[in-house]
Write a protein that holds these residues in place. Structure first.
Motif, PDB file in Angstrom:
ATOM      1  N   ASP A 199       6.926  28.170  24.132  1.00 30.09           N
ATOM      2  CA  ASP A 199       7.871  29.011  23.395  1.00 30.09           C
ATOM      3  C   ASP A 199       8.816  29.731  24.346  1.00 30.09           C
ATOM      4  OD1 ASP A 199       6.527  28.248  21.107  1.00 30.09           O
ATOM      5  OD2 ASP A 199       5.549  30.186  20.796  1.00 30.09           O
ATOM      6  N   ALA A 200       8.260  30.258  25.430  1.00 26.80           N
ATOM      7  CA  ALA A 200       9.088  30.962  26.410  1.00 26.80           C
ATOM      8  C   ALA A 200      10.047  30.005  27.107  1.00 26.80           C
ATOM      9  CB  ALA A 200       8.197  31.675  27.431  1.00 26.80           C
ATOM     10  N   LEU A 201       9.540  28.817  27.459  1.00 30.40           N
ATOM     11  CA  LEU A 201      10.367  27.848  28.169  1.00 30.40           C
ATOM     12  C   LEU A 201      11.509  27.326  27.311  1.00 30.40           C
ATOM     13  CD1 LEU A 201       7.685  25.733  30.086  1.00 30.40           C
ATOM     14  CD2 LEU A 201       9.383  27.270  31.080  1.00 30.40           C
ATOM     15  N   ASP A 202      11.332  27.304  25.995  1.00 26.00           N
ATOM     16  CA  ASP A 202      12.396  26.782  25.140  1.00 26.00           C
ATOM     17  C   ASP A 202      13.671  27.606  25.268  1.00 26.00           C
ATOM     18  OD1 ASP A 202      12.854  24.678  22.926  1.00 26.00           O
ATOM     19  OD2 ASP A 202      13.711  26.507  22.083  1.00 26.00           O
ATOM     20  N   TYR A 203      13.526  28.872  25.618  1.00 20.58           N
ATOM     21  CA  TYR A 203      14.698  29.729  25.807  1.00 20.58           C
ATOM     22  C   TYR A 203      14.940  30.090  27.271  1.00 20.58           C
ATOM     23  CZ  TYR A 203      14.873  30.467  20.749  1.00 20.58           C
ATOM     24  OH  TYR A 203      14.978  30.293  19.396  1.00 20.58           O
ATOM     25  N   GLY A 204      13.896  29.970  28.101  1.00 19.81           N
ATOM     26  CA  GLY A 204      14.059  30.430  29.475  1.00 19.81           C
ATOM     27  C   GLY A 204      13.732  29.395  30.528  1.00 19.81           C
ATOM     28  N   GLY A 205      13.553  28.121  30.124  1.00 27.50           N
ATOM     29  CA  GLY A 205      13.182  27.085  31.077  1.00 27.50           C
ATOM     30  C   GLY A 205      14.274  26.056  31.249  1.00 27.50           C
ATOM     31  N   SER A 206      13.853  24.836  31.535  1.00 27.01           N
ATOM     32  CA  SER A 206      14.786  23.730  31.719  1.00 27.01           C
ATOM     33  C   SER A 206      14.274  22.529  30.942  1.00 27.01           C
ATOM     34  CB  SER A 206      14.904  23.365  33.202  1.00 27.01           C
ATOM     35  OG  SER A 206      13.677  22.816  33.664  1.00 27.01           O
ATOM     36  N   SER A 207      15.156  21.546  30.737  1.00 25.56           N
ATOM     37  CA  SER A 207      14.739  20.335  30.035  1.00 25.56           C
ATOM     38  C   SER A 207      13.629  19.621  30.785  1.00 25.56           C
ATOM     39  CB  SER A 207      15.946  19.403  29.857  1.00 25.56           C
ATOM     40  OG  SER A 207      16.905  20.004  29.011  1.00 25.56           O
ATOM     41  N   ALA A 208      13.652  19.703  32.123  1.00 22.24           N
ATOM     42  CA  ALA A 208      12.604  19.057  32.920  1.00 22.24           C
ATOM     43  C   ALA A 208      11.246  19.699  32.661  1.00 22.24           C
ATOM     44  CB  ALA A 208      12.950  19.128  34.409  1.00 22.24           C
ATOM     45  N   ASP A 209      11.236  21.036  32.498  1.00 21.60           N
ATOM     46  CA  ASP A 209       9.985  21.742  32.206  1.00 21.60           C
ATOM     47  C   ASP A 209       9.427  21.341  30.845  1.00 21.60           C
ATOM     48  OD1 ASP A 209      10.037  23.306  34.557  1.00 21.60           O
ATOM     49  OD2 ASP A 209      11.389  24.748  33.617  1.00 21.60           O
ATOM     50  N   LEU A 210      10.328  21.185  29.884  1.00 20.35           N
ATOM     51  CA  LEU A 210       9.917  21.009  28.496  1.00 20.35           C
ATOM     52  C   LEU A 210       9.716  19.560  28.081  1.00 20.35           C
ATOM     53  CD1 LEU A 210      12.270  23.624  26.816  1.00 20.35           C
ATOM     54  CD2 LEU A 210       9.791  23.595  26.632  1.00 20.35           C
ATOM     55  N   GLY A 211      10.451  18.645  28.692  1.00 20.00           N
ATOM     56  CA  GLY A 211      10.435  17.264  28.228  1.00 20.00           C
ATOM     57  C   GLY A 211      11.256  17.105  26.956  1.00 20.00           C
ATOM     58  N   GLN A 213      15.107  19.054  24.954  1.00 21.39           N
ATOM     59  CA  GLN A 213      16.256  19.896  25.223  1.00 21.39           C
ATOM     60  C   GLN A 213      15.904  21.380  25.098  1.00 21.39           C
ATOM     61  OE1 GLN A 213      20.109  18.320  23.410  1.00 21.39           O
ATOM     62  NE2 GLN A 213      18.592  17.240  22.179  1.00 21.39           N
ATOM     63  N   VAL A 214      16.408  22.182  26.033  1.00 19.32           N
ATOM     64  CA  VAL A 214      16.265  23.629  25.911  1.00 19.32           C
ATOM     65  C   VAL A 214      16.987  24.071  24.643  1.00 19.32           C
ATOM     66  CG1 VAL A 214      16.914  25.840  26.923  1.00 19.32           C
ATOM     67  CG2 VAL A 214      16.029  24.011  28.375  1.00 19.32           C
ATOM     68  N   GLY A 215      16.350  24.966  23.893  1.00 14.65           N
ATOM     69  CA  GLY A 215      16.969  25.464  22.676  1.00 14.65           C
ATOM     70  C   GLY A 215      16.678  24.652  21.436  1.00 14.65           C
ATOM     71  N   ASP A 216      15.786  23.652  21.528  1.00 19.05           N
ATOM     72  CA  ASP A 216      15.459  22.854  20.347  1.00 19.05           C
ATOM     73  C   ASP A 216      14.862  23.717  19.236  1.00 19.05           C
ATOM     74  OD1 ASP A 216      16.424  20.405  21.033  1.00 19.05           O
ATOM     75  OD2 ASP A 216      14.488  19.470  21.464  1.00 19.05           O
ATOM     76  N   ASP A 217      14.000  24.675  19.606  1.00 17.94           N
ATOM     77  CA  ASP A 217      13.404  25.546  18.588  1.00 17.94           C
ATOM     78  C   ASP A 217      14.495  26.305  17.834  1.00 17.94           C
ATOM     79  OD1 ASP A 217      10.899  24.724  19.350  1.00 17.94           O
ATOM     80  OD2 ASP A 217      10.402  26.536  20.470  1.00 17.94           O
ATOM     81  N   PHE A 218      15.499  26.755  18.567  1.00 18.37           N
ATOM     82  CA  PHE A 218      16.613  27.492  17.963  1.00 18.37           C
ATOM     83  C   PHE A 218      17.399  26.592  17.018  1.00 18.37           C
ATOM     84  CE2 PHE A 218      21.089  28.979  18.245  1.00 18.37           C
ATOM     85  CZ  PHE A 218      20.932  30.261  17.757  1.00 18.37           C
ATOM     86  N   ARG A 219      17.732  25.398  17.488  1.00 19.35           N
ATOM     87  CA  ARG A 219      18.518  24.480  16.660  1.00 19.35           C
ATOM     88  C   ARG A 219      17.754  24.027  15.416  1.00 19.35           C
ATOM     89  NH1 ARG A 219      20.598  23.259  21.875  1.00 19.35           N
ATOM     90  NH2 ARG A 219      18.721  22.087  22.406  1.00 19.35           N
TER      91      ARG A 219
END
Length: 311
Positions: A199-211, A213-219
Motif C-alpha cells: 500500500d505504501a509503495l503504490d504511492y511512494g515506491g517505483s514500478s520496479a518495487d511493485l511489479g 504501475q505506481v498509482g494503480d490503487d489510485f486509478r
C-alpha cells in the motif's frame, strides 16, 4: 523450492493449449514465492521427512496465482510483475477460467497429501480470500471506509493465505495446537505487514518495487490505508478531492501527483509503514514460541525482507 517449482510447472500442464500458456506466463514472471517458502520452512523446522510439504507448497502457490489472475480481471489491471497482465493478452474470460483450473489443481494436490486438517485449513483460506475480494468491492470507491474495515479486508484478502501456508507446515509435522497457532499468527502478521508495505509503495515506491504501475490503487479507486489516514487528517477540501477521484472516478492530469503530495503532507505513507513495522514485530514475537533453528532465522529474515522494501 526447486522441487516445488518443478511440481508447479508439471501441474500447470494441460491438453488444452491455452491453459499452460497463461499459467506459465504468470508462474515464470518472477514472483517471490514467499507463501510456499513459509510452508517449507515450517515443516522443515520440525524435521518433516515426507513429500507433503512440497505438494502443499505448490498448492499454496497455485492458490495465490489463481487469485492474481482473478484480481487483475476484477481490478482491470494492465500490469502484473512488470509484464502485461494475462487479461490484456488473452482476455478476461480466459484469465478467470485458467485461475479456476489452477484452484482445481491446488485442491487435487491437497487431497494427495492425505491430511484432512491441512485440506481444511487451505480450503477455509480459499473461502476467506473470496470473501475478502467481495469486501474490497464494497470498500472500493467509498471514502467512508474506516481503518478497521480496511484491515479486515486485507486480513481476508492477503493475510489469510500467508497464515494458512504457515500453519500447514507444523500440522503435517504432527505438532501441538499451540505450535500450529503460533505459526498461524506469524503468517497472518507477516501477510498484514506485506500488504501494508505494498500500500505504501503504490504511492511512494517505483514500478520496479511493485511489479505494476505506481498509482494503480489510485486509478482503480481503491481505498487503502494511506488514503484512510489522509482522509482522517485532511480538510474538507482534501475530502472533496478524494471523493472526486476515488468515488466518481473523475481523475484528471496531475491528480496522482496531488494525491501523493497530500499523503506526504499528512504523513500517511509514513504512518502506513509504521503499521507495517508493527505487524512485522508481532510476527517476530510469534516466532519466539517456535524452536530456535536455522528455519526460524529464515522466517525472521522473511519479515526483514518484507519491511526492507520500504526502508
Amino acid at each position: 523450492m526447486q522441487k516445488v517449482n518443478e511440481l508447479i510447472l508439471s501441474k500447470a500442464g494441460s491438453n488444452v493449449e491455452l491453459i499452460p500458456v497463461i499459467a506459465k506466463h504468470l508462474i515464470d514472471s518472477g514472483g517471490k514465492r514467499l507463501r510456499p517458502m513459509l510452508t517449507l520452512a515450517l515443516a522443515g523446522m520440525f524435521g518433516y521427512a515426507g513429500n507433503g510439504h512440497v505438494i502443499l507448497a505448490a498448492s499454496v502457490e497455485f492458490m495465490h496465482t489463481a487469485t492474481l489472475l482473478h484480481d487483475d480481471v476484477v481490478d482491470e489491471s494492465d500490469m502484473r510483475r512488470g509484464k502485461l497482465a494475462a487479461r490484456k493478452l488473452w482476455g478476461n474470460q480466459a484469465s478467470v477460467l485458467v485461475g479456476d483450473y489452477l484452484l482445481g489443481q491446488a485442491f487435487k494436490m491437497m487431497v494427495d497429501v492425505g491430511s484432512l486438517e491441512a485440506l481444511r485449513i487451505l480450503a477455509e483460506a480459499s473461502a476467506v480470500i473470496a470473501e475478502g475480494e467481495v469486501m474490497q468491492l464494497g470498500a472500493a470507491k467509498n471514502i467512508a471506509t474506516t481503518e478497521a474495515a480496511y484491515l479486515k479486508v486485507i486480513e481476508a484478502k492477503t493475510a489469510a493465505l500467508f497464515a494458512a501456508a504457515a500453519e500447514v507446515g507444523p500440522v503435517i509435522s504432527g505438532q501441538s495446537a499451540e505450535i500450529c497457532a503460533a505459526a498461524r499468527r506469524y503468517g497472518m502478521d507477516l501477510g498484514l505487514a506485506f500488504q501494508l508495505v505494498d500500500d505504501a509503495l503504490d504511492y511512494g515506491g517505483s514500478s520496479a518495487d511493485l511489479g505494476k504501475q505506481v498509482g494503480d490503487d489510485f486509478r482503480e479507486g481503491k481505498i487503502t490505508l494511506p488514503v484512510v489516514v489522509a482522509l482522517e487528517r485532511g480538510s474538507d477540501e482534501d475530502r472533496a478531492f478524494w471523493k472526486r477521484c476515488l468515488e466518481t472516478g473523475d481523475i484528471r492530469e496531475g491528480d496522482l501527483d496531488h494525491a501523493i503530495a497530500l499523503l506526504r503532507q499528512h504523513g500517511a505513507i509514513e504512518e502506513t509503514i509504521l503499521r507495517a513495522r508493527h505487524y512485522g514485530g508481532s510476527a517476530l514475537a510469534a516466532l519466539e514460541a517456535l524452536p530456535d533453528t536455522a528455519h526460524r532465522q529464515a522466517l525472521a529474515d522473511a519479515v526483514e525482507f518484507c519491511i526492507a522494501r520500504v526502508s
